[in-house]
Write an enzyme that holds these catalytic residues in place. Structure first.
Site, short mmCIF file in Angstrom:
data_model
loop_
_atom_site.label_atom_id
_atom_site.label_comp_id
_atom_site.label_asym_id
_atom_site.label_seq_id
_atom_site.Cartn_x
_atom_site.Cartn_y
_atom_site.Cartn_z
CD GLU A 18 -0.55 10.10 1.30
OE1 GLU A 18 -0.19 10.37 0.28
OE2 GLU A 18 -0.34 8.77 1.83
CB SER A 146 2.18 12.85 0.68
OG SER A 146 1.63 12.50 -0.48
CE1 TYR A 216 0.54 14.96 -4.43
CE2 TYR A 216 1.62 15.36 -2.09
CZ TYR A 216 1.32 14.76 -3.30
OH TYR A 216 1.67 13.29 -3.18
NE ARG A 255 5.56 7.88 -7.75
CZ ARG A 255 4.84 8.65 -6.74
NH1 ARG A 255 3.54 8.88 -6.83
NH2 ARG A 255 5.35 8.87 -5.37
CG ASP A 257 8.92 7.35 -5.21
OD1 ASP A 257 8.34 7.52 -6.44
OD2 ASP A 257 8.14 7.75 -4.42
CD GLU A 271 7.83 5.93 -0.77
OE1 GLU A 271 6.44 5.85 -0.35
OE2 GLU A 271 8.53 6.77 -0.33
CG ASN A 273 3.91 5.82 -3.54
OD1 ASN A 273 3.58 6.37 -2.62
ND2 ASN A 273 4.97 5.87 -4.26
N GLY A 277 -0.90 9.42 -6.91
CA GLY A 277 -1.53 10.55 -7.16
C GLY A 277 -1.90 10.74 -8.60
#
Length: 315
Positions: A18, A146, A216, A255, A257, A271, A273, A277
């Site tokens: 990433e 990602s 992205y 974050r 999900d 999951e 993070n 990002g």
């Protein structure tokens, strides 16, 4: 909590898959901090050594690295050794949050809903796993982010190739039941009892494919924030997200999900993070804007929470 930031390092780039996204995130954070008069400097661990990091004598660092070597606890451990305060979760929470399988084990022990799963290694009885989880299913490397290395398996004959792809990233692979429904993400800020969820973001990707490109580099994916959900379901999802965050010992920001199953509107957490990002397409800044927090203010709030997490021995 830091009030006088001093010299700040923004760690971005790195050696993970990433890297490209991390450079975008770190550049945004660096510019935001500098725009507020903070003495901030970029630092790429892929190009410079830990010895150089120590020599910079940063008062604290903002971790804008994603994936391995930046989000997995390894860098956090080095920063603890160097005594440099840093943003986000500590060694343990970063390491656990990076591993989707270990995350699931902890969440299930706490009653936090997550899709059924199996662990897979090349050579395992794939027919048995299909019988247990059904089709379609999702195959993913548990230590990547990602959407890297992920395959949606719709036919049993596709399973072996999906495992081979994921095995290029990790030795043990995660196979997960496919939940048909709507896709959401919840940003969480703060630590412990002070952790709070920001407004939920719904992700509507072209043909339901929220892959690396659609995440992205295109404007085809639609985002709705706050998400159009019944108030009761919104509160339930936000509570699950904060509970999931606390269960792993996360702090600073993260974050989570989430998928909401179409058939019964039941949420399932996928999951966490721990270093999300911060690009122009990123979802934490989007959620912050929905409650009047600018990108710059968000960066400063995250930076203000930077600290070393390990208790130093007395003596």
């Amino acid at each position: 909590m830091i009030t006088n930031f001093g010299k700040v390092g923004v760690l971005y780039g790195g050696r993970s898959a990433e890297r490209e996204i991390s450079i975008l995130s770190g550049t945004g954070v660096l510019q935001a901090l500098q725009s507020r008069g903070i003495d901030a400097h970029g630092f790429d661990p892929a190009e410079r050594s830990l010895a150089e990091l120590a020599a910079e004598k940063f008062d604290c660092v903002f971790i804008a690295l994603h994936g391995r070597y930046g989000e997995d606890g390894s860098l956090q451990g080095a920063l603890e050794q160097l005594g440099i305060p840093y943003t986000g979760s500590g060694v343990m929470a970063s390491s656990v949050g990076m591993d989707k399988i270990t995350t699931k084990i902890i969440w299930l022990s706490k009653g936090i809903p997550t899709p059924r799963y199996a662990t897979v290694t090349p050579g395992d009885d794939l027919e048995k796993i299909v019988a247990e989880l059904g089709l379609p299913l999702i195959v993913k490397p548990p230590l990547e982010g990602s959407t890297i290395g992920i395959t949606k398996v719709e036919k049993a004959e596709e399973f072996e190739a999906a495992v081979a792809l994921a095995a290029g990233f990790d030795e043990v692979i995660l196979a997960e039941e496919f939940v048909t429904g709507r896709e959401f993400t919840v940003a969480v800020l703060g630590t412990g009892k002070d952790a709070r969820a920001l407004p939920i973001v719904e992700i509507v990707a072209p043909e339901g494919n929220y892959d690396y490109q659609n995440k992205y580099f295109t404007d085809d994916t639609q985002y709705h924030c706050p998400a159009d959900l019944p108030a009761e379901l919104t509160q339930e999802i936000q509570k699950h997200a904060v509970d999931a965050y606390r269960a792993l010992g996360c702090e600073g920001w993260a974050r989570v999900d989430v998928l909401v199953r179409e058939s019964d509107m039941r949420p399932f957490l996928l999951e966490v993070n721990t270093s999300p990002g911060m690009t122009g397409h990123s979802l934490v800044p989007m959620a912050a804007r929905a409650v009047g927090i600018s990108y710059e203010d968000l960066c400063i709030e995250i930076l203000r929470s930077a600290r070393c997490k390990m208790v130093k021995a007395q003596g």
